[in-house]
Design an enzyme around this catalytic site. Structure first.
Site, PDB file in Angstrom:
ATOM      1  N   PHE A 153       0.855  -1.186   0.000  1.00  0.00           N
ATOM      2  CA  PHE A 153       0.000   0.000   0.000  1.00  0.00           C
ATOM      3  C   PHE A 153       0.892   1.238   0.000  1.00  0.00           C
ATOM      4  CE2 PHE A 153      -4.524   1.161   1.189  1.00  0.00           C
ATOM      5  CZ  PHE A 153      -5.122   0.172   0.424  1.00  0.00           C
ATOM      6  N   GLN A 198      -7.795  14.777   4.195  1.00  0.00           N
ATOM      7  CA  GLN A 198      -7.248  13.907   3.157  1.00  0.00           C
ATOM      8  C   GLN A 198      -8.186  13.780   1.958  1.00  0.00           C
ATOM      9  OE1 GLN A 198      -6.533   9.424   3.774  1.00  0.00           O
ATOM     10  NE2 GLN A 198      -4.504  10.281   3.394  1.00  0.00           N
ATOM     11  N   HIS A 237      -8.602  11.505  -1.041  1.00  0.00           N
ATOM     12  CA  HIS A 237      -8.142  10.225  -1.576  1.00  0.00           C
ATOM     13  C   HIS A 237      -7.932  10.413  -3.069  1.00  0.00           C
ATOM     14  CE1 HIS A 237      -8.007   5.997  -2.624  1.00  0.00           C
ATOM     15  NE2 HIS A 237      -8.026   5.667  -1.346  1.00  0.00           N
ATOM     16  N   LEU A 278     -15.548   5.722  -3.573  1.00  0.00           N
ATOM     17  CA  LEU A 278     -14.158   5.322  -3.436  1.00  0.00           C
ATOM     18  C   LEU A 278     -13.750   4.197  -4.388  1.00  0.00           C
ATOM     19  CD1 LEU A 278     -11.653   5.921  -1.687  1.00  0.00           C
ATOM     20  CD2 LEU A 278     -12.340   4.012  -0.246  1.00  0.00           C
ATOM     21  N   GLU A 311      -7.402   1.934  -2.800  1.00  0.00           N
ATOM     22  CA  GLU A 311      -5.968   2.013  -3.062  1.00  0.00           C
ATOM     23  C   GLU A 311      -5.406   0.619  -3.366  1.00  0.00           C
ATOM     24  OE1 GLU A 311      -3.969   4.579  -0.313  1.00  0.00           O
ATOM     25  OE2 GLU A 311      -2.032   3.639  -0.665  1.00  0.00           O
ATOM     26  N   ARG A 345      -0.825   9.335  -0.264  1.00  0.00           N
ATOM     27  CA  ARG A 345      -2.071   9.822  -0.860  1.00  0.00           C
ATOM     28  C   ARG A 345      -2.034  11.305  -1.206  1.00  0.00           C
ATOM     29  NH1 ARG A 345      -6.601   6.469   2.689  1.00  0.00           N
ATOM     30  NH2 ARG A 345      -6.245   4.515   1.593  1.00  0.00           N
ATOM     31  N   HIS A 366     -11.968  12.366   1.735  1.00  0.00           N
ATOM     32  CA  HIS A 366     -12.008  11.011   2.267  1.00  0.00           C
ATOM     33  C   HIS A 366     -11.846  10.914   3.778  1.00  0.00           C
ATOM     34  CE1 HIS A 366     -11.645   6.693   2.097  1.00  0.00           C
ATOM     35  NE2 HIS A 366     -10.411   6.697   2.538  1.00  0.00           N
ATOM     36  N   ARG A 382      -2.413  10.799   6.331  1.00  0.00           N
ATOM     37  CA  ARG A 382      -2.555   9.411   6.797  1.00  0.00           C
ATOM     38  C   ARG A 382      -2.155   8.429   5.708  1.00  0.00           C
ATOM     39  NH1 ARG A 382      -6.437   5.422   6.352  1.00  0.00           N
ATOM     40  NH2 ARG A 382      -8.034   6.718   5.382  1.00  0.00           N
TER      41      ARG A 382
END
Lengths: 251, 575
Positions: free
Chosen positions: B122, B235, B237, B251, B254, B285, B350, B385
């Site tokens: 990730f 954030q 995304h 969404l 990821e 991100r 997000h 994050r």
């Protein structure tokens, strides 16, 4: 994305409560890719601010927005407007098997009380926390369930015969299957299936499987194997004895 | 007076039944106290259910070199060192045990060849670290926690909104709210209250968040006198759906990039090579979101204003097995078969890195007896994050909050409730029905979303932020005169009135904080101050309520002990 042949659609929405109700027509402008839930939101913000609708994710992951669209139980967030005949009103009713609270919102609390009857996961004594993906795959099918309760809604044991007292419904057979077939689980739920969830009342019409938005093979993969377990446990004395002696590993 | 509402009593009251709230409830229950949990939706529908990619925990099942130190280092680097170091340390150290615990409660993760929990790559994580269940990890997590909690005996109050925290002197005494179904009022008396209400995405137009994400818990805490911190860090995304219009913002996990997905612009160029040649699509991100946004702004975007995300080079079976809900989502909502063609994606609001300021060990706020965990709290993630760190955050700090809340409750007398505050809240809640003129709440909400989307988005500048503040002021005035039609029976218009109040409060906190921070760091990008500023790297913006007015004060970033500084200085041993 297909062109939308109509500029507007008519939604015929049930408006009412436990005592009383009628349908009301609303005209909604169409945009490409629009789903029924989008249309309901449009009605809410432009015409009927108190229209009661449950929803959360709007992505088919939470199972909140179930309703009966043109008579078919669906997730409204996954029902595209361009999949419906737009030259006639689209009817939207709350799920029939549950008491209406208001408009499209029903009282589904009964489901939560059924879930409490099912003994939770309990690992076998001295278990080693290793599992094969193959064994996990089988159970993950059941664990995809998003609790939209559409299967409960169409099950005739609940919908037509109202046997909520004796019967758990497909959702909770799926739930039980996910525990019973967990590779490391050590509890038998056969007694609960027979006595509390009334699995014998299911006569395998597969209505539940047809409406499942997650494509879970509810009847073939959950209910039938569970029925077999109940039969083995209660109606096969030899097997029962062998099991008792060996306190056998679960299949 | 009490006939106007019912009263429930608990040692610990938890507001919010997502991952953090349920984990807190389970821990508090195991301490032998009486626990109640309140949620705005039905149980099991909280935002955690939508988490897709996985839970970050250095279990080293796939990459054996991984350990908590590497996870700590990645988290701090991803957060541009604005993180609370102690939270980042606790999180990295405790996450593996929290995941094992989930498994012991019945969660079924994908497996490695040798039968352990499988972990995937990730963004920003040096090693393969995300424990997952295809692309529906959150559903597995919430179902496991929900059933554990229910069987342990939590009292669950579903479809109930809290509109005010009650206090006895300085300490917390409970909460006031209403049942969404019937519209009746309800009072919870509690010795400890834990806020696990998530974020504020619904203040933006394009968001992956559900209607519940209206900043309630942050607003409740702020109004009760607790501190909010790092509110400028929102954030976006990088990958939300952009077409068709109705699905905008939904969404796209990821995990698509974690499984090898490639980002391209309309010219077919793999543009991440220009922005982060080393990590490419698996950059953090903030970087990927800005990169996509920049490509679109410079006219290299796709037909509908996004970038292409392509996973079709992988075998179709593999894509369907590892990303089943993405496959169905695109096929059913956008007529796109992701095993054969690319997806169109663009940034979507997000997650909130900022939130209620808490103690790292106990999750307690500055108000005795008031705790916060999960997205509603601040500290772990700093300025940005990492994907997967949210689910582990919920478990690690949910547990810590539940434990500390139970301990606090055991050592405390039952608080006294000031019923005049309740009367005041009842009046406040009923006022929109009594006004004969005034507009409904939907248009005000829509205008707030337009303001935040346009002026407080990925790239910010002083002029936009000042304009946003003045627009929020106008929206607050409109909201103060809002009118509601119909009855109190399940009335979404009425429900939106209070959610809107919370959103306006928190949107203002975000905007004021963004205006104050004159630098670019993590998710906060100022076009008028495009560089990192070392002086700003040493301080946080704290939002406090001072004589009824929102005020900003600065607080120093906590000094890290030398052994951890040493850890950060070391090379990560990246692949």
């Amino acid at each position: 994305m297909a062109e939308v042949p109509f500029a507007e659609a008519t939604l015929q929405i049930f408006r009412g409560n436990r005592e009383d109700g009628k349908t009301v027509d609303y005209r909604v402008p169409l945009v490409p890719g629009m789903v029924v839930l989008d249309a309901l939101h449009w009605v809410q913000s432009h015409q009927a601010p108190d229209l009661a609708v449950r929803w959360n994710c709007k992505a088919g992951k939470c199972g909140s927005c179930s309703a009966e669209v043109n008579g078919r139980p669906r997730l409204t967030c996954k029902t595209r407007m361009d999949s419906l005949p737009l030259d006639q009103p689209i009817t939207i009713f709350p799920m029939k098997a549950f008491p209406v609270i208001k408009d499209l919102v029903t009282d589904v609390s009964w489901n939560f009380s059924v879930n409490r009857k099912i003994p939770p996961f309990q690992p076998r004594a001295g278990v080693v926390w290793k599992m094969d993906q193959r064994d996990v795959d089988r159970v993950q099918e059941f664990r995809k369930c998003i609790e939209c309760f559409l299967c409960q809604n169409v099950c005739h044991v609940l919908r037509d015969h109202g046997k909520q007292e004796q019967f758990g419904g497909p959702r909770f057979f799926v739930r039980t299957a996910s525990l019973e077939m967990h590779p490391l689980d050590g509890v038998s739920r056969a007694h609960v299936l027979k006595e509390e969830l009334g699995i014998g009342l299911c006569n395998i019409t597969k209505c539940c499987t047809e409406v499942c938005p997650e494509d879970i093979h509810i009847t073939d993969n959950a209910i039938i194997p569970l029925k077999e377990r109940v039969v083995d446990e209660f109606y096969d004395p030899l097997l029962r004895l062998v099991r008792k002696i060996r306190s056998a590993k679960k299949i | 007076m009490t006939s106007r509402y019912e009263v429930h009593e608990h040692d610990v009251l938890i507001i919010g039944a997502g991952g953090a709230g349920l984990r807190a409830a389970i821990e508090a229950l195991s301490q032998g106290v009486r626990v109640g949990i309140v949620c705005k939706s039905l149980l099991g529908k909280a935002h955690t259910v939508m988490a897709e990619g996985g839970i970050a925990a250095a279990m080293a099942n796939v990459d054996t070199s991984d350990d908590w130190r590497a996870h700590f280092r990645d988290t701090m680097r991803g957060g541009k060192f604005l993180n609370n170091w102690r939270m980042a340390q606790l999180h990295a150290q405790e996450a593996p045990e929290r995941v094992r615990e989930l498994e012991q409660w019945g969660a079924l993760f994908d497996r490695t060849e040798d039968g352990n929990i499988l972990q995937r790559a990730f963004g920003g994580h040096t090693f393969k670290r995300l424990c997952h269940v295809g692309d529906r990890t959150g559903l597995e997590m919430i179902r496991t926690l929900q059933d554990r909690g229910v069987h342990l005996g939590i009292d669950v109050y579903m479809e109930c909104t809290i509109t005010r925290l009650l206090k006895d002197g300085n300490r917390v005494a409970g909460a006031f709210g209403y049942w969404r179904e019937q519209g009746r009022f309800v009072v919870f008396r509690a010795k400890s209250v834990v806020i696990c209400t998530g974020g504020i995405g619904k203040a933006w137009k394009i968001t992956s968040n559900s209607w519940e994400y209206t900043g309630d818990g942050m607003a409740l805490a702020y109004e009760a006198g607790a501190d909010l911190m790092d509110m400028e860090f929102v954030q976006f995304h990088p990958t939300g759906m952009v077409w068709p219009p109705g699905v905008q913002g939904i969404l796209v996990t990821e995990a698509v990039r974690g499984e090898g997905g490639i980002l391209r612009n309309k010219n077919g160029e793999r543009f991440m090579e220009r922005y982060d040649p080393k990590k490419l699509e698996l950059s953090t991100r903030d970087v990927v979101a800005r990169s996509i946004y920049t490509e679109v702004r410079e006219n290299r975007g796709t037909e509908h204003g996004g970038a292409y995300l392509d996973i079709s080079h992988k075998p179709a079976d593999y894509v369907k097995r590892k990303l089943p809900s993405m496959y169905h989502q695109f096929l059913e909502l956008a007529d796109v078969d992701i095993t054969r063609e690319p997806m169109e994606v663009g940034p979507t609001c997000h997650y909130m890195m900022g939130g209620i300021r808490v103690d790292a060990e106990t999750a307690q706020t500055s108000i005795p007896g008031l705790f916060a965990a999960g997205e509603a709290a601040v500290g772990l993630h700093g300025a940005n994050r990492l994907g997967g760190n949210s689910l582990s955050d919920l478990l690690v700090f949910g547990r810590r909050a539940g434990l500390a809340a139970a301990e606090h409750a055991r050592g405390t007398e039952t608080p006294t409730i000031d019923y005049s505050h309740i009367d005041e809240s009842v009046q406040q809640m009923l006022a929109p029905f009594e006004r004969l003129d005034g507009e409904g709440p939907y248009a005000i909400h829509s205008d707030l979303q337009t303001t935040m989307q346009g002026l407080v988005g990925i790239f910010r500048c002083e002029e936009d932020l000042r304009r946003a503040l003045s627009e929020i002021e106008t929206l607050k005035e409109r909201a103060a005169r809002v009118h509601v039609e119909g009855s109190r029976l399940f009335n979404p218009g009425w429900h939106l009135v209070w959610d809107l109040h919370s959103m306006l409060t928190i949107a203002e906190a975000v905007t004021r904080s963004a205006l104050a921070r004159r630098e670019s760091r993590g998710a906060h990008s100022r076009i008028d101050y495009p560089a990192l500023d070392d002086a700003w790297g040493k301080k946080h913006n704290v939002v406090v309520r001072n004589a009824g007015t929102m005020t900003l004060v600065e607080a120093p970033v906590l000094e890290m002990p030398d052994d951890l500084k040493q850890l950060l200085a070391e090379d990560s041993g990246a692949k």
